[in-house]
Structures are given as structure tokens and as C-alpha cells.
Write a protein that holds these residues in place. Structure first.
Motif, PDB file in Angstrom:
ATOM      1  N   ALA A   1     -21.466  34.169 -25.445  1.00  0.00           N
ATOM      2  CA  ALA A   1     -22.253  33.280 -26.308  1.00  0.00           C
ATOM      3  C   ALA A   1     -23.578  33.932 -26.691  1.00  0.00           C
ATOM      4  O   ALA A   1     -24.055  33.775 -27.830  1.00  0.00           O
ATOM      5  CB  ALA A   1     -22.498  31.953 -25.592  1.00  0.00           C
ATOM      6  N   ALA A   2     -24.174  34.673 -25.769  1.00  0.00           N
ATOM      7  CA  ALA A   2     -25.432  35.350 -26.073  1.00  0.00           C
ATOM      8  C   ALA A   2     -25.230  36.423 -27.139  1.00  0.00           C
ATOM      9  O   ALA A   2     -26.089  36.620 -28.016  1.00  0.00           O
ATOM     10  CB  ALA A   2     -26.009  35.971 -24.796  1.00  0.00           C
ATOM     11  N   ALA A   3     -24.106  37.120 -27.099  1.00  0.00           N
ATOM     12  CA  ALA A   3     -23.813  38.116 -28.137  1.00  0.00           C
ATOM     13  C   ALA A   3     -23.613  37.452 -29.488  1.00  0.00           C
ATOM     14  O   ALA A   3     -24.112  37.930 -30.516  1.00  0.00           O
ATOM     15  CB  ALA A   3     -22.574  38.921 -27.748  1.00  0.00           C
ATOM     16  N   GLN A   4     -22.888  36.353 -29.504  1.00  0.00           N
ATOM     17  CA  GLN A   4     -22.658  35.632 -30.753  1.00  0.00           C
ATOM     18  C   GLN A   4     -23.970  35.105 -31.332  1.00  0.00           C
ATOM     19  O   GLN A   4     -24.198  35.170 -32.546  1.00  0.00           O
ATOM     20  CB  GLN A   4     -21.681  34.484 -30.505  1.00  0.00           C
ATOM     21  CG  GLN A   4     -20.273  34.961 -30.182  1.00  0.00           C
ATOM     22  CD  GLN A   4     -19.393  33.875 -29.573  1.00  0.00           C
ATOM     23  OE1 GLN A   4     -19.888  32.839 -29.119  1.00  0.00           O
ATOM     24  NE2 GLN A   4     -18.093  34.116 -29.552  1.00  0.00           N
ATOM     25  N   ALA A   5     -24.839  34.632 -30.438  1.00  0.00           N
ATOM     26  CA  ALA A   5     -26.139  34.123 -30.898  1.00  0.00           C
ATOM     27  C   ALA A   5     -26.987  35.255 -31.463  1.00  0.00           C
ATOM     28  O   ALA A   5     -27.682  35.081 -32.476  1.00  0.00           O
ATOM     29  CB  ALA A   5     -26.864  33.435 -29.740  1.00  0.00           C
ATOM     30  N   ALA A   6     -26.937  36.416 -30.843  1.00  0.00           N
ATOM     31  CA  ALA A   6     -27.712  37.556 -31.336  1.00  0.00           C
ATOM     32  C   ALA A   6     -27.215  38.004 -32.706  1.00  0.00           C
ATOM     33  O   ALA A   6     -28.012  38.335 -33.589  1.00  0.00           O
ATOM     34  CB  ALA A   6     -27.629  38.711 -30.332  1.00  0.00           C
ATOM     35  N   ILE A   7     -25.899  38.007 -32.898  1.00  0.00           N
ATOM     36  CA  ILE A   7     -25.344  38.356 -34.216  1.00  0.00           C
ATOM     37  C   ILE A   7     -25.802  37.342 -35.255  1.00  0.00           C
ATOM     38  O   ILE A   7     -26.250  37.712 -36.356  1.00  0.00           O
ATOM     39  CB  ILE A   7     -23.804  38.412 -34.143  1.00  0.00           C
ATOM     40  CG1 ILE A   7     -23.364  39.606 -33.300  1.00  0.00           C
ATOM     41  CG2 ILE A   7     -23.201  38.513 -35.549  1.00  0.00           C
ATOM     42  CD1 ILE A   7     -21.879  39.614 -32.973  1.00  0.00           C
TER      43      ILE A   7
END
Length: 409
Positions: free
Chosen positions: A67-73
Motif C-alpha cells: 500500500a505504501a508503494a501504491q501511495a507513493a506512485i
């Protein structure tokens, strides 16, 4: 009699050929072969076998990291990261090192983010070694070590790890050093054997490195995957910090091997030299994944304890099937690999058995001799490596299949 030094020089005309020879990919006729991982994966696909050869998990890591990766994208973190890596991750690495080991690398000058641990190792060896130098590793060794040593033009010297615990013979280790030793490349916990070296072994490595005035590069990617023993970073030992580069990554700890986020820490002068090389390899990569791994490094202790407990359970499931098959099983203290000896089944050639195993029982493994140069390959001729970083139900099925092996030989 003093032990004989085991020295291997990848004598080939072109750099790519030296890399191939170092990784055991170039045949006597000069033909380029495929890696054993590719060969075993192909056999597994052809036969429908369970692939316990290459060491990658078959399920994702924590949902909060994804989820943190998706939020960063979504937030726009999609362009080049700084060459050193984003500050958030460098700070998280520093905090992690202090939290678990009492080390405190400066995130501004003593931490470098890399494209996986593999790039960190390559950049480090290329920064410090070349023709006329020697690089010392234990044997068996992870295949990329031999490839990059060959690419650098340095000479690869090995010290053998001996069953059943796969600790080094200390006399052979001392004999492996010389006045040409430039780097000791140490993998702990160790792939492919699963050994976790005790403090006395690591302290002796540091002592010998100081005597011969060489650098220590430590590959510690399995640092959180230990069973009943504690990981001791070499950099935490007396007299080691000023000559040690410590390398780790997110792939093994968090089961996101495809993200290729690694890092290294060490004295400012060494890290600066490595950064000089690294910036002309990938420069930077994985910007949104760097932010996500920064969040992952801050996960609570329960997460890290759970990794170890879960893998230990999986190790035991697979080991039971391997014993039922008739193998002599060497119980690992770390990593997610278990090694066996095929000799109790009357089989001395593990490479031949590895090629037959997928069709025989529907399980693929990796022969340990491929992680060695010729002398070491003979010493490990009957050893096979199995990966247990798979779902429990997959390992249970693999154990059932393996238990039927002796009746099919």
C-alpha cells in the motif's frame, strides 16, 4: 601440513567471458551455458514439478508495504531518485541498524541505496579490486560473486565450508589469505549452506583482515532469517567498522524480490568510492519502492519475529520429507535453504540427480557443486539444495512427493 590455498583465476580474453567463467557458465569448448537456475526452472515447467530450486517466495510480503508503494506512485514519486537513494530510506536504514545492532551510520554520508544487494556487491568489488588483487570468499559461494570477481580481473580465492555445520576450517581460512588479498567477501547468513557463522569465526575473519590490511564486504541479506541464533553484523565487532562495507536488501526480509531495493553502509570514504562506481551502473532505481521499504523497516518487532518463526516451520515441514526420502539432512540455522547429502541413497552425483528429480518425483532442486570451482565441486559432489520459502501447502505436497523417492530410484 599447511592447507593448500584454493585459487581460481578466470583466465579468459574478454570481460564477459571472465564473468561467465567465474560463474561456471563457460564450458571447456568456450560455449556459453545457461545458469543452473534457468535449467532447473525449465525442467520444472516441462514436468509440472514443484520448483524448490531458485530462492524466491511464492507469496507477497506485508500488505502495508504494498500500500505504501501504491501511495507513493499515486503521489508522483515516479522520477529519478537521488543517486544516493531517497533520504527517507537512508534514514530508515540508519535507524534499523541502530535498533537491531547498535550501529549508527550517518544517512547523509554512510548509507547508499542500491538496485538490490547484487548491485551493491558488484559496485563494491569493481570499486576496490582489479588485476593482481585477490578476493577471498567461502566456498560454496553465491554465483554472482564469481562472476563479478572475474569481471574485475581479480583472482578468486576460496576457503571451504565443511559439513555438517558448514563452518570453515580455521587453518584453511588462515591459509587463504595472502599479501595480495584486497577484499574478503563474506556472506552471513550463508547461501547456499544455511550456515550462520558464530562470533568466533567472524572475529577471526576480522583479525585476519586487519593483519593483511584488506577490506571486508559483507552480504547480510538474510539477516532476519535465522532460527534460534542471533545474527551478528561484522561491522559491530571490535576492529571491523573502519574496513567493513555491510550490504543488505528488502527482497529477502519482506518477500519483494522483484522490487530490487538494496542498501549498503560503511565508512564515508568507502561509501563514496562505491557510489562513484554505482552511479554509472544504474544511477538510481525504484523511487516509489524506496519509500515503501522505508515504511517496512519501521515495522514492529513482532513482524521480524514472525518471519523467523514462519520460515522455521516451513523448514521443518520440508526437512521431514527429505529425511523420509532417505537423504542426510543438514538443518540450517538461517536463510531459506536446506542442504542434503544424496550419498545415503547410493548417489554420488547430485547434478545428475537434480536433472532427474523433476521427472522422478515432481520436485526441482539445485546441486551445490554449481556454487563451487572445480576442487570445491568435487568436495560437494553429493549435495543438493532445496528452497523452503514457499507456501505451507506447497511444501507439504513437496514433502509427500519426496518421501516416495527411494522407491523410484
Amino acid at each position: 601440513m599447511h592447507p593448500r590455498r584454493e585459487v581460481f583465476t578466470a583466465a579468459a580474453p574478454a570481460p564477459w567471458q571472465r564473468a561467465a567463467v567465474g560463474a561456471n557458465l563457460l564450458g571447456p569448448d568456450g560455449g556459453l551455458g545457461v545458469t543452473i537456475f534457468e535449467e532447473m526452472t525449465t525442467l520444472a515447467l516441462q514436468t509440472g514439478a514443484i520448483n524448490l530450486g531458485q530462492g524466491f517466495p511464492d507469496e507477497d510480503g506485508p500488505a502495508e508495504i504494498k500500500a505504501a508503494a501504491q501511495a507513493a506512485i499515486a503521489a508522483g514519486a515516479n522520477q529519478y531518485a537521488p543517486g544516493k537513494g531517497i533520504l527517507e530510506l537512508r534514514e530508515a536504514v540508519s535507524v534499523h541498524q541502530h535498533r537491531f545492532y547498535g550501529l549508527a551510520p550517518d544517512p547523509q554520508t554512510e548509507v547508499l541505496v542500491t538496485t538490490g544487494a547484487t548491485e551493491g556487491i558488484a559496485a563494491s568489488l569493481l570499486a576496490f579490486t582489479g588485476p593482481g588483487d585477490e578476493v577471498l570468499t567461502f566456498e560454496p559461494f553465491y554465483d554472482s560473486y564469481g562472476a563479478v570477481i572475474g569481471l574485475s580481473g581479480a583472482t578468486h580465492v576460496t576457503a571451504p565450508l565443511l559439513a555438517p555445520d558448514f563452518f570453515p576450517d580455521m587453518d584453511a581460512l588462515e591459509a587463504a589469505f595472502s599479501d595480495r588479498t584486497r577484499v574478503v567477501l563474506l556472506n552471513n547468513p550463508h547461501n547456499p549452506t544455511g550456515a550462520v557463522f558464530p562470533r568466533r569465526v567472524l572475529e577471526r575473519v576480522v583479525e585476519l583482515a586487519r593483519q593483511h590490511d584488506c577490506l571486508i564486504i559483507t552480504d547480510e541479506v538474510y539477516e532476519h532469517l535465522t532460527f534460534g541464533v542471533s545474527h551478528v553484523p561484522v561491522a559491530s565487532l571490535p576492529g571491523a567498522a573502519d574496513r567493513t562495507v555491510t550490504i543488505s536488501s528488502a527482497g529477502k526480509t519482506f518477500s519483494f524480490t522483484g522490487w530490487k531495493i538494496g542498501w549498503l553502509t560503511g565508512p564515508e570514504g568507502l561509501v563514496s568510492a562505491i557510489r562513484t562506481v554505482k552511479q554509472f551502473l544504474t544511477y538510481s532505481s525504484g523511487t516509489p519502492f524506496q519509500a515503501a521499504i522505508a515504511a517496512g523497516l519501521a515495522l514492529p518487532d513482532e513482524f521480524y519475529e514472525g518471519i523467523s518463526a514462519g520460515l522455521r516451520h516451513k523448514r521443518d515441514i520440508l526437512s521431514e520429507g527429505l529425511r523420509a526420502a532417505g537423504f542426510d539432512v543438514f538443518t540450517p540455522q538461517g536463510t531459506y535453504f536446506v542442504n542434503v547429502d544424496t550419498a545415503p541413497l547410493g548417489i554420488s552425483d547430485s547434478v545428475d540427480l537434480a536433472r532427474r528429480l523433476p521427472a522422478l518425483v515432481g520436485v526441482a532442486a539445485i546441486p551445490v557443486p554449481v556454487f563451487c570451482h572445480p576442487q570445491g565441486a568435487e568436495r560437494t559432489r553429493s549435495l543438493l539444495r532445496f528452497a523452503f520459502c514457499k507456501k505451507v501447502e506447497v511444501l507439504e505436497e513437496a514433502a509427500t512427493r519426496l518421501a516416495a523417492l527411494s522407491g523410484k530410484l
